[in-house]
Design a protein around this motif. Structure first.
Motif, mmCIF file in Angstrom:
data_model
loop_
_atom_site.group_PDB
_atom_site.id
_atom_site.type_symbol
_atom_site.label_atom_id
_atom_site.label_comp_id
_atom_site.label_asym_id
_atom_site.label_seq_id
_atom_site.Cartn_x
_atom_site.Cartn_y
_atom_site.Cartn_z
ATOM 1 N N ASP A 13 70.672 -4.918 111.983
ATOM 2 C CA ASP A 13 69.469 -4.917 112.814
ATOM 3 C C ASP A 13 69.779 -4.201 114.133
ATOM 4 O O ASP A 13 70.634 -4.647 114.908
ATOM 5 C CB ASP A 13 69.085 -6.390 113.053
ATOM 6 N N SER A 14 69.080 -3.105 114.387
ATOM 7 C CA SER A 14 69.417 -2.304 115.572
ATOM 8 C C SER A 14 69.127 -3.063 116.870
ATOM 9 O O SER A 14 69.754 -2.794 117.890
ATOM 10 C CB SER A 14 68.695 -0.961 115.551
ATOM 11 N N ASP A 32 62.603 7.476 113.785
ATOM 12 C CA ASP A 32 61.316 7.344 113.098
ATOM 13 C C ASP A 32 61.114 5.848 112.829
ATOM 14 O O ASP A 32 61.362 5.375 111.735
ATOM 15 C CB ASP A 32 61.438 8.158 111.791
ATOM 16 N N HIS A 208 62.341 5.357 99.289
ATOM 17 C CA HIS A 208 61.763 5.099 100.616
ATOM 18 C C HIS A 208 60.372 5.747 100.702
ATOM 19 O O HIS A 208 60.203 6.899 100.326
ATOM 20 C CB HIS A 208 62.679 5.646 101.712
ATOM 21 N N SER A 238 65.985 6.240 104.867
ATOM 22 C CA SER A 238 66.796 6.857 103.814
ATOM 23 C C SER A 238 67.694 7.958 104.361
ATOM 24 O O SER A 238 68.266 8.738 103.594
ATOM 25 C CB SER A 238 65.904 7.389 102.687
ATOM 26 N N SER A 240 67.273 10.712 106.687
ATOM 27 C CA SER A 240 66.968 12.147 106.894
ATOM 28 C C SER A 240 67.585 12.682 108.195
ATOM 29 O O SER A 240 68.074 13.816 108.227
ATOM 30 C CB SER A 240 65.449 12.373 106.912
ATOM 31 N N GLU A 256 70.459 0.988 109.809
ATOM 32 C CA GLU A 256 69.359 0.632 108.902
ATOM 33 C C GLU A 256 69.518 -0.814 108.476
ATOM 34 O O GLU A 256 70.593 -1.234 108.055
ATOM 35 C CB GLU A 256 69.338 1.571 107.686
#
Ligand code: SAM
Length: 274
Positions: A13-14, A32, A208, A238, A240, A256
């Motif tokens: 968890d960021s 994002d 995703h 995912s 990018s 993530e």
């Protein structure tokens, strides 16, 4: 933790990880996050019910270098709230870019969502964006990966202006569009053109629901990066942003929370050939 040529991916968890972070400050954040529009993909996961609180952006500001940049996607309907949350946290909103996507997901009985916002914000007075590095390049100049486009689009990007200026370049615009759609919209010079995310690029195994084109992420990274600096994507999905960073040989850290997406991002990252 995956580490691949200077690109790291952490599962967790960021919000929590950033509070505990005591490492190198980030030269830029490219991310994002959830848009708060309740996207539900074919995988049935629900991670889009809300969007980051000003406290999260405040924590991120602490770990960002002075003059550093944030490039943050936001939904068309909720972008005003994202921008206000950033300002409340102390970020300075410098620009809101538009990514046009005519192939957008529809809403039954409502308008199709044809664009997404990319909020550019800074910590204090921003350092200059890397406009020159992000220009569309012509033949003979270093190749810019996002310009690996079908022939007609390449011609469109490369052959503007007087023939003696063929090696001249085009400045990036605040409006980004996929190459395949640029022709439909006309007046292509107003847009910055990127390649759409194909299945091959995402990976067939990628479930995703909100995968961003790698060339779009490359463009954003190029604009906000400081040579040698470390970039963060705290909502990696995912992967990018991480794939783009690896292709550009930039140092980047991704976080993530969802284990499945973490696995997908790690696999995509490993598949990037340098
Ligand atoms: C819009 S998606 C990112 C998609 C990504 N740009 C891509 O191309 O695949 C947002 C991601 O943030 C993740 N997420 C949501 N809350 C999080 C948190 N607190 N910490 C880390 N990741 C989080 C979600 O699981 C989701 O995968």
């Amino acid at each position: 933790m995956t580490d691949c040529h200077g690109v790291g991916l952490v599962s967790g968890d960021s919000y929590r990880l950033l509070r505990e972070y005591s490492g190198e400050p980030f030269c830029a954040v490219v991310t994002d996050p959830p848009y708060g529009i309740r996207i539900k993909g074919i995988d049935g996961k629900q991670w889009d019910n809300g969007f980051p609180h000003p406290d999260f952006w405040r924590e991120l500001l602490i770990h960002t270098e002075d003059s550093g940049w944030l490039a943050c996607f936001a939904g068309s309907r909720t972008s005003h709230r994202s921008a206000i949350a950033l300002e409340e946290a102390g970020w300075k909103v410098q620009e809101i870019m538009a990514w046009i996507r005519p192939y957008a997901i529809g809403m039954s009985g409502g308008l199709k969502r044809g664009w997404e916002a990319i909020i550019l914000a800074s910590k204090g007075e921003p350092r200059k964006l890397n406009i020159d590095s992000a220009r569309v390049c012509g033949d003979g100049l270093p190749r810019w990966p996002s310009q690996e486009l079908p022939d007609n689009n390449r011609a469109l990007a490369f052959q503007r202006g007087h023939p003696k200026n063929r090696r001249e370049t085009r400045s990036p615009s605040s409006v980004v569009v996929a190459a395949e759609d640029a022709g439909l919209l006309g007046e292509q010079e107003r847009f910055f053109i990127v390649a759409r995310s194909a299945t091959k690029e995402r990976g067939k195994y990628n479930t995703h629901p909100s995968v961003k084109p790698v060339s779009l992420m490359e463009h954003l990274l190029t604009l906000v990066h400081r040579p040698g600096g470390l970039i963060l994507d705290p909502f990696a999905g995912s992967g990018s942003t991480l794939v783009a960073a690896k292709r550009l040989e930039m140092r980047c850290l991704g976080i993530e929370v969802d284990k499945d997406y973490y696995e997908i991002a790690g696999r995509r990252l490993e598949e990037v050939q340098l």
